[in-house]
Design a protein around this motif. Sequence first.
Motif, PDB file in Angstrom:
ATOM      1  N   THR A  39     -31.586 -23.882 -71.873  1.00 28.41           N
ATOM      2  CA  THR A  39     -30.674 -23.379 -71.126  1.00 28.41           C
ATOM      3  C   THR A  39     -29.442 -23.772 -71.469  1.00 28.41           C
ATOM      4  O   THR A  39     -28.987 -24.993 -70.932  1.00 28.41           O
ATOM      5  N   TRP A  40     -28.567 -22.881 -71.689  1.00 25.91           N
ATOM      6  CA  TRP A  40     -26.980 -23.195 -71.856  1.00 25.91           C
ATOM      7  C   TRP A  40     -26.422 -23.244 -70.677  1.00 25.91           C
ATOM      8  O   TRP A  40     -26.464 -22.397 -69.920  1.00 25.91           O
ATOM      9  N   TYR A  41     -25.438 -24.301 -70.788  1.00 29.54           N
ATOM     10  CA  TYR A  41     -24.304 -24.154 -69.654  1.00 29.54           C
ATOM     11  C   TYR A  41     -23.225 -23.201 -69.786  1.00 29.54           C
ATOM     12  O   TYR A  41     -22.587 -22.962 -70.987  1.00 29.54           O
ATOM     13  N   GLU A  42     -22.862 -22.298 -68.671  1.00 29.81           N
ATOM     14  CA  GLU A  42     -21.701 -21.492 -68.894  1.00 29.81           C
ATOM     15  C   GLU A  42     -20.537 -22.054 -68.358  1.00 29.81           C
ATOM     16  O   GLU A  42     -20.449 -22.206 -67.149  1.00 29.81           O
ATOM     17  N   PHE A  43     -19.651 -22.115 -69.065  1.00 36.20           N
ATOM     18  CA  PHE A  43     -18.229 -22.522 -68.626  1.00 36.20           C
ATOM     19  C   PHE A  43     -17.706 -21.415 -67.717  1.00 36.20           C
ATOM     20  O   PHE A  43     -17.282 -20.286 -68.146  1.00 36.20           O
ATOM     21  N   GLU A  44     -17.563 -21.726 -66.266  1.00 35.97           N
ATOM     22  CA  GLU A  44     -16.978 -20.933 -65.355  1.00 35.97           C
ATOM     23  C   GLU A  44     -15.830 -20.061 -65.900  1.00 35.97           C
ATOM     24  O   GLU A  44     -15.513 -18.708 -65.647  1.00 35.97           O
ATOM     25  N   GLU A  45     -14.813 -21.110 -66.211  1.00 33.98           N
ATOM     26  CA  GLU A  45     -13.445 -20.405 -66.525  1.00 33.98           C
ATOM     27  C   GLU A  45     -13.328 -19.464 -67.651  1.00 33.98           C
ATOM     28  O   GLU A  45     -12.611 -18.769 -67.735  1.00 33.98           O
ATOM     29  N   LYS A  46     -14.335 -19.528 -68.291  1.00 34.85           N
ATOM     30  CA  LYS A  46     -14.483 -18.512 -69.594  1.00 34.85           C
ATOM     31  C   LYS A  46     -15.444 -17.500 -69.435  1.00 34.85           C
ATOM     32  O   LYS A  46     -15.613 -16.687 -70.319  1.00 34.85           O
ATOM     33  N   HIS A  47     -16.476 -17.687 -68.714  1.00 32.65           N
ATOM     34  CA  HIS A  47     -17.740 -16.923 -68.384  1.00 32.65           C
ATOM     35  C   HIS A  47     -18.347 -16.840 -69.812  1.00 32.65           C
ATOM     36  O   HIS A  47     -18.730 -15.853 -70.418  1.00 32.65           O
ATOM     37  N   ASP A  48     -18.614 -17.875 -70.637  1.00 29.30           N
ATOM     38  CA  ASP A  48     -19.065 -18.040 -71.907  1.00 29.30           C
ATOM     39  C   ASP A  48     -19.905 -19.430 -72.150  1.00 29.30           C
ATOM     40  O   ASP A  48     -19.649 -20.430 -71.343  1.00 29.30           O
ATOM     41  N   GLU A  49     -20.690 -19.473 -72.980  1.00 29.89           N
ATOM     42  CA  GLU A  49     -21.413 -20.692 -73.342  1.00 29.89           C
ATOM     43  C   GLU A  49     -20.564 -21.481 -74.246  1.00 29.89           C
ATOM     44  O   GLU A  49     -21.364 -22.649 -74.779  1.00 29.89           O
ATOM     45  N   VAL A  50     -19.631 -21.100 -74.481  1.00 25.49           N
ATOM     46  CA  VAL A  50     -18.841 -22.194 -75.855  1.00 25.49           C
ATOM     47  C   VAL A  50     -17.509 -22.101 -75.088  1.00 25.49           C
ATOM     48  O   VAL A  50     -16.824 -21.201 -74.585  1.00 25.49           O
TER      49      VAL A  50
END
Length: 104
Positions: free
Chosen positions: A66-77
């Motif tokens: 399960t990848w963390y989603e960076f909230e500020e980017k709505h992305d996994e990277v």
Amino acid sequence: MIKINKHPKSMQELETSVPSGFTMKFSNGNTISVQFGMGNYCANKNKESKTQCTTAEIAIWDANGTWYEFEEKHDEVLGHCNADDVAKWIQFASTNTIAPKIGL
């Protein structure tokens, strides 16, 4: 566990790999990837891979993939992180649980 990763040196030297990132797996099962080679979201993105860089891209995932989603980017990277940012995210990955995304 800490593992050094390699990337192609340049578009002209795809067969030549150089160290340009690392992954760290923590006792809580989380892994963080810190990459700063050619093609990564970093100061070296459109340049030759180097063994150092002023910024790096990071990604975090747990033992189940399960990848963390960076909230500020709505992305996994998350790209273009400076050294202080990388240290903050290493601390986060080593001490937190990655929650599964809702609706997937």
